[in-house]
Write an enzyme that holds these catalytic residues in place. Structure first.
Site, PDB file in Angstrom:
ATOM      1  N   THR A  48      35.328  -4.200  -2.766  1.00 13.90           N
ATOM      2  CA  THR A  48      35.746  -5.450  -2.138  1.00 13.90           C
ATOM      3  C   THR A  48      35.154  -5.579  -0.742  1.00 13.90           C
ATOM      4  OG1 THR A  48      37.642  -6.768  -1.407  1.00 13.90           O
ATOM      5  CG2 THR A  48      37.910  -4.389  -1.328  1.00 13.90           C
ATOM      6  N   ARG A  49      34.974  -6.829  -0.328  1.00 16.45           N
ATOM      7  CA  ARG A  49      34.599  -7.108   1.066  1.00 16.45           C
ATOM      8  C   ARG A  49      35.518  -8.202   1.596  1.00 16.45           C
ATOM      9  NH1 ARG A  49      31.007 -11.745   0.324  1.00 16.45           N
ATOM     10  NH2 ARG A  49      30.430 -11.764  -1.872  1.00 16.45           N
ATOM     11  N   HIS A  65      44.247 -10.176  -2.129  1.00 20.89           N
ATOM     12  CA  HIS A  65      45.335 -11.107  -2.425  1.00 20.89           C
ATOM     13  C   HIS A  65      45.983 -10.687  -3.742  1.00 20.89           C
ATOM     14  CE1 HIS A  65      44.255 -13.761   0.899  1.00 20.89           C
ATOM     15  NE2 HIS A  65      42.991 -13.672   0.527  1.00 20.89           N
ATOM     16  N   HIS A 119      43.734  -9.994  -6.891  1.00 23.14           N
ATOM     17  CA  HIS A 119      43.013  -8.719  -6.990  1.00 23.14           C
ATOM     18  C   HIS A 119      43.961  -7.539  -7.148  1.00 23.14           C
ATOM     19  CE1 HIS A 119      39.275 -10.770  -5.187  1.00 23.14           C
ATOM     20  NE2 HIS A 119      39.128 -10.618  -6.486  1.00 23.14           N
ATOM     21  N   GLY A 125      34.616  -8.234 -11.531  1.00 22.60           N
ATOM     22  CA  GLY A 125      35.312  -9.516 -11.637  1.00 22.60           C
ATOM     23  C   GLY A 125      34.345 -10.662 -11.817  1.00 22.60           C
ATOM     24  N   ARG A 126      34.860 -11.855 -11.626  1.00 21.22           N
ATOM     25  CA  ARG A 126      34.055 -13.057 -11.741  1.00 21.22           C
ATOM     26  C   ARG A 126      33.092 -13.128 -10.549  1.00 21.22           C
ATOM     27  NH1 ARG A 126      35.466 -17.885 -14.608  1.00 21.22           N
ATOM     28  NH2 ARG A 126      34.609 -19.702 -13.545  1.00 21.22           N
ATOM     29  N   HIS A 133      30.799 -11.224  -9.337  1.00 25.22           N
ATOM     30  CA  HIS A 133      30.771 -10.005  -8.522  1.00 25.22           C
ATOM     31  C   HIS A 133      29.518  -9.984  -7.634  1.00 25.22           C
ATOM     32  CE1 HIS A 133      31.795  -5.663  -7.921  1.00 25.22           C
ATOM     33  NE2 HIS A 133      30.529  -5.641  -7.545  1.00 25.22           N
TER      34      HIS A 133
END
Ligand code: ZN
Length: 411
Positions: free
Chosen positions: A214-215, A219, A222, A307-308, A310
């Site tokens: 993640t960057r 929330h 995730h 994920g979507r 990415h």
């Protein structure tokens, strides 16, 4: 509560392929390019008399990941055979999957004076010599070809393409030996090397571990994805990227505070390890998803969440391109198992988190906010709904917005 390493002093290596290892490193063996003792002293002395290349932040990140084995099996900056093969087929010349060139670019004039077959010192921008490169080859970077292959576009508005076009024209190739890892004064307790995360997994008895890249702040959407994945494996490596990102991304220190409060209050301490990934973002979407998976494999993860969109940016990639690209590799070629997720949300009628795959209800039943809506709320000192963001995370973000004069446009 303790989400960091159990005790840094007790973590000793973990490179011996012991019984407790979760997964072998990419290519079989975890690389360590650091030199020690007399060799290190000698190299440091010799480096003082060598030509010196000053690395930008991205190259320093690359050097760190080469050094600590995050980029195993690479032992230096790529030569032309690997470079060409990576662009053409997402594989090293040896055939091993590798999607992104790891190269060291310098300007033409700078390259001219450097001796092929000789040594070059590599320093950071502050002038600290970190490593010595055995310069095996110098060759021209085909920027447009690289842009098309890696980023699927030649558009200079793409931040990865822009960074590529800004760099020098000549690529320096060769093995590196590392005198010092790049120094960091931020997040020291979370800066675990692949050997250390592997040792930490072994100490906790985890055989299967899912990595999450993640960057952004985490929330509820995730959090839900991470916990769905965690239901089927032993542990979660929350592995935020703290290397160079694009302007507008939330600063790493704010994100780290968000992760700390979230883990403290909503995650079981014995199932999660928080550590940082020193890599720089490239925004290469699908290819970077493979890249992120390989890096996490080297850190000891057996599974990786994709994920979507990415590692995407703007509209350059389709929402599922970063998932589809995994099918271009034969089963077992990557050996780390990708776990694909779509967007998730809280649904009032389901009374829980869900996705389009698991919730049959209408848009109006779902708590969905755009990035712009979230930013506006936070800027106004208001927390997004608790179904969207944990209130304690919202508090950190609101405080950060108020402390900083410039608003940040990615939440
Ligand atoms: Zn529903």
């Amino acid at each position: 509560m303790e989400h960091g390493p159990p005790d840094a002093a007790r973590i000793l290596g973990g490179q011996d392929g012991s019984m407790s290892e979760t997964i072998p490193a990419h290519g079989g063996q975890l690389v360590d390019l650091t030199v020690a003792g007399e060799e290190r002293q000698g190299l440091r002395q010799r480096a003082a008399s060598l030509s010196t290349i000053y690395l930008n932040d991205r190259s320093v990140s690359d050097l760190e990941l080469l050094s600590n084995g995050g980029y195993s099996p690479l032992r230096g900056f790529m030569g032309r055979a690997d470079y060409g093969s990576v662009l053409k087929s997402m594989r090293l010349a040896s055939g091993l999957p590798w999607p992104i060139p790891i190269t060291l670019a310098v300007g033409r004039c700078e390259a001219e004076g450097l001796p092929e077959g000789g040594e070059v010192a590599l320093a950071d921008e502050a002038g600290r010599v970190l490593a010595v490169l055995e310069l095996a080859d110098k060759f021209a970077c085909d920027k447009r070809r690289e842009a098309r292959a890696v980023f699927r576009t030649e558009d200079e508005a793409h931040p990865g393409v822009a960074a590529l076009y800004r760099q020098g024209e000549v690529l320096l190739a060769g093995a590196v030996r590392v005198i010092d890892l790049p120094p960091h004064d931020d997040f020291p307790r979370y800066r675990l090397t692949p050997a250390q995360t592997r040792a930490s997994f072994a100490e906790r008895g985890w055989r299967t571990v899912v990595g999450f890249q993640t960057r952004n702040p985490v929330h509820r959407a995730h959090e839900y994805i991470q916990k769905c994945a965690l239901e089927t494996v032993d542990g979660l490596l929350l592995h935020p990227l703290v290397g160079e990102t694009k302007a507008g991304d939330i600063p790493a220190d704010v994100r780290m505070r968000c992760y700390e409060v979230l883990l403290e209050l909503y995650y079981p301490a014995d199932r999660v390890l928080l550590s940082v990934n020193p890599a720089a973002m490239r925004y290469a979407g699908p290819r970077e998803a493979i890249f992120h998976a390989i890096i996490r494999k080297n850190y000891g993860c057996t599974h990786f969440i994709v994920g979507r969109d990415h590692a995407g940016v703007g509209e350059y990639y389709g929402p599922h391109d970063a998932q589809h690209i995994f099918s271009e590799f034969a089963p077992g070629e990557l050996s780390i198992t990708p776990m694909f997720f779509d967007n998730t949300f809280f649904c009032e009628r389901c009374a829980g988190m869900a996705s389009a795959k698991t919730c049959p209800h209408q848009e109006g039943d779902r708590v969905i906010l755009s990035g712009t809506q979230v930013r506006e709320l936070l800027k106004g000192g208001l927390a997004p709904p608790s179904e969207f963001t944990r209130p304690e995370v919202a508090e950190v973000l609101i405080q950060a917005m108020q402390e900083r004069a410039t608003p940040h446009d990615a939440v």
